[in-house]
Design a protein around this motif. Sequence first.
Motif, PDB file in Angstrom:
ATOM      1  N   SER A 467       0.850  -1.190   0.000  1.00 22.57           N
ATOM      2  CA  SER A 467       0.000   0.000   0.000  1.00 22.57           C
ATOM      3  C   SER A 467       0.885   1.239   0.000  1.00 22.57           C
ATOM      4  CB  SER A 467      -0.967   0.000   1.192  1.00 22.57           C
ATOM      5  OG  SER A 467      -0.265   0.127   2.379  1.00 22.57           O
ATOM      6  N   LEU A 488      -2.266  -5.183  -4.642  1.00 28.33           N
ATOM      7  CA  LEU A 488      -2.806  -4.720  -3.364  1.00 28.33           C
ATOM      8  C   LEU A 488      -4.246  -5.187  -3.174  1.00 28.33           C
ATOM      9  CD1 LEU A 488      -2.313  -3.036  -0.832  1.00 28.33           C
ATOM     10  CD2 LEU A 488      -3.082  -1.021  -2.071  1.00 28.33           C
ATOM     11  N   GLU A 492      -5.512  -7.324  -0.011  1.00 28.01           N
ATOM     12  CA  GLU A 492      -6.589  -6.832   0.854  1.00 28.01           C
ATOM     13  C   GLU A 492      -7.673  -7.899   0.995  1.00 28.01           C
ATOM     14  OE1 GLU A 492      -6.106  -2.019   0.237  1.00 28.01           O
ATOM     15  OE2 GLU A 492      -7.685  -3.072  -0.857  1.00 28.01           O
TER      16      GLU A 492
END
Lengths: 635, 155
Positions: A467, A488, A492
Amino acid sequence: MTFEEIEKKALLEWRVLEQVEKPCLLVGAATCGRSAGALAVIDAINKTLKEFNIEAKVIQVGCIGLCYAEPMVDIIKPGRPRISYGNLTPEIVSQLIEDYLIKDNTRPDLALGYIGDGRVDGIPALFDLPVLKPQVRIVLRNCGFIDPENINHYVANDGYKGLVRALKMEPEAIIQEIKKSGLRGRGGAGFPTWLKWDICRRELSPEKYIICNADEGDPGAFMNRSLLEGDPHSVLEGMVIGAYAIGANQGYIYCRAEYPLALERLNIALPQMEEYGFVGDNILGSGFNFHIKIKEGAGAFVCGEETALMASIEGKRGMPRARPPFPAQSGLWGKPTNINNVETWANVAVILEKGGEWYAQYGTETSKGSKTFALVGKVERTGLIEVPLGIKLGEVIYEVAGGILKGKQFKAVQTGGPSGGCLPVNLLDLPVDYESLTDAGSIMGSGGMIVMDEDTCVVDIAEYFLSFTQAESCGKCVPCRVGTKQMLNILERISKGEGKLEDIEQLERLANTVKSGSLCGLGQTAPNPVLTTIRYFRSEYEEHINKKRCPALVCRKLISFYILPDKCAGCMICLRNCPVEAIRGGKRLIHVIDQDKCIECGTCLDVCPKRFSAVVKVSGVKIEVPREPILVKGS
Amino acid sequence: MVLELTKIDEIINKYGADKAFLIQVLLHVQRENRWLSKDALIHFSERLSVPLTQIYHIATFYKAFSLIPRGRHQVTVCLGTACHVRGSPHILERAQQFLGISPGGTTPDLKFSLKSVNCLGCCALGPVMVVGRKYHGKLSVSKVGEILQSYGQEE
């Protein structure tokens, strides 16, 4: 003034400090010391000295690197070696001054160690402490010992001797000296410094530039900050030597704005150099001209990349460009430019003073000398260290840093910041050198070393670094801009417990594309944290995906907090502290957490009194608790 | 809250009205004024002979610049790696919740602005929160409200 005269003057000033008639107190007041409360300690010192009518000198020095013991004060009292005291507060320091300076009680209970000749009963020699014994102090030789705002202190400690020697040498001979030393770029890539200089020197151009890269942006790294705050002249001296060897007349220091104290110290150091003729026109009568300007960064991580940094100095957006041409051929304003990192420059000064062979006695066959590391994370003794290259990772973590905090288990050590990787326990025997770290999937990097314990989740760490790089990607090239975003998204998903088994392979595929397709170092190395955590901790990824469980109890969507009914005493502390009012209860009632409202912040666990320890954090299990608050048993 | 143009001129003159120092000028004005107004950007363009698009290009690239007013107390929560493993996301969340704004935002009374940074370089003392120029190290979630409260009451 000739250099001999300057030296004489400087030594005179330094000796007054060493052979004092009145006591001298040196306070570590770099940014880290200040955030630990050094300024309040200084106020207390001044107040106490006044109160007891003691004549003493108080000097602010840089950081010796023992961050865990901040705030620190060294006291030099006539007839005694210098004694370092740590973990001081305004109250303790007042008492210490009274005890030591008036009653002559050295307070061994507060002392860390003594420095210099002689002995003090009950206090060990500072450099015999396990934290300092394995270290060599080359770059950090003056940090914490001299007043960084006083050029005389630097000169009195062999400062600018390297420059004086260099100015009497042929530029080629200087480059040969650096070659002998084996010095490689300390910014992380490890390119041989002499070769970089030699390429730039051979360029025929009346205008050349020298740049010091002080845009230390890696999260978890502060070596350059400490060095600039503690000993700015060592860096500046190296720059002048480099400029002379390459034939540049203009230099820039690009320092990030997040380091106000480092900028302040540089702005003090430069005019002092000018006054002594160490920079400017006709340096020390040699006929060589060199000027240095300070450029402040404006908050963009990518500006640590050399081509982006030069664009930023030119007043443009800091975006990288393709190489070649390399800066040595076409750099700042299209002219041949040599960029080195802060630490590289500080090494140059001492190599020229003591010789390349002296430097090469430290380190391994291919990685010579020493390297500074910011040793942080879950270790007993955090701090700034300097160790010979080739030292084993385990030695650093268990000897210098004193092992893992609170006796927990070691899990991984992260080197190289967002460009590096996480190395597991079976690599603790790995020597710290450029090649070994690269082979293990990490990099040397600029020197961040973050130690993680069993309470750290590797998926969370991979997500954290990605991130970071994703947000800092300048957006110029597609693999970095889009690739890091897609990676990312997958991470996540996994940390939320929504991962699919094929996600791991997809991550690896994307990572290799980003690595090979990106324009600059930021993108080329951004996948490293993901790749190394998959390589060494694959089972943890699988546990997140298959069992929807975070074994380290970190990933928020996968953990829950419960209040154990048989332990809760109904004291209401957690209820009052819960930021989202998710806890119901009352006096002498067993408290209950509303799982729908809970944001998993952990405040309740934090504030629940130790004697009750009623709050637990779990992942993948459910704990039976009453639905509504009921009376505490026995009340 | 708008810096007068004469003051901006003073700053520009300090750098010799040289466009090579554009970023330095912007940083200086940002520090003094806590934001860069539209009028200020237009003024830079005229005085330094740099196209407005280029100034906007730069002012939106670097994180140090803000095109909306920032509060009197800049609250900065460090999210560097060392702070992260020691729980800084919770610190940020608590600050967000206490101030009622997200990172990048400013309270309506212009008292506080909140932002996160990636590393302040005092990793050994994490988690760290900075208010103005004062560093608060080794923080716990429960202390955040107390600290911010003390700044709120100052005036």
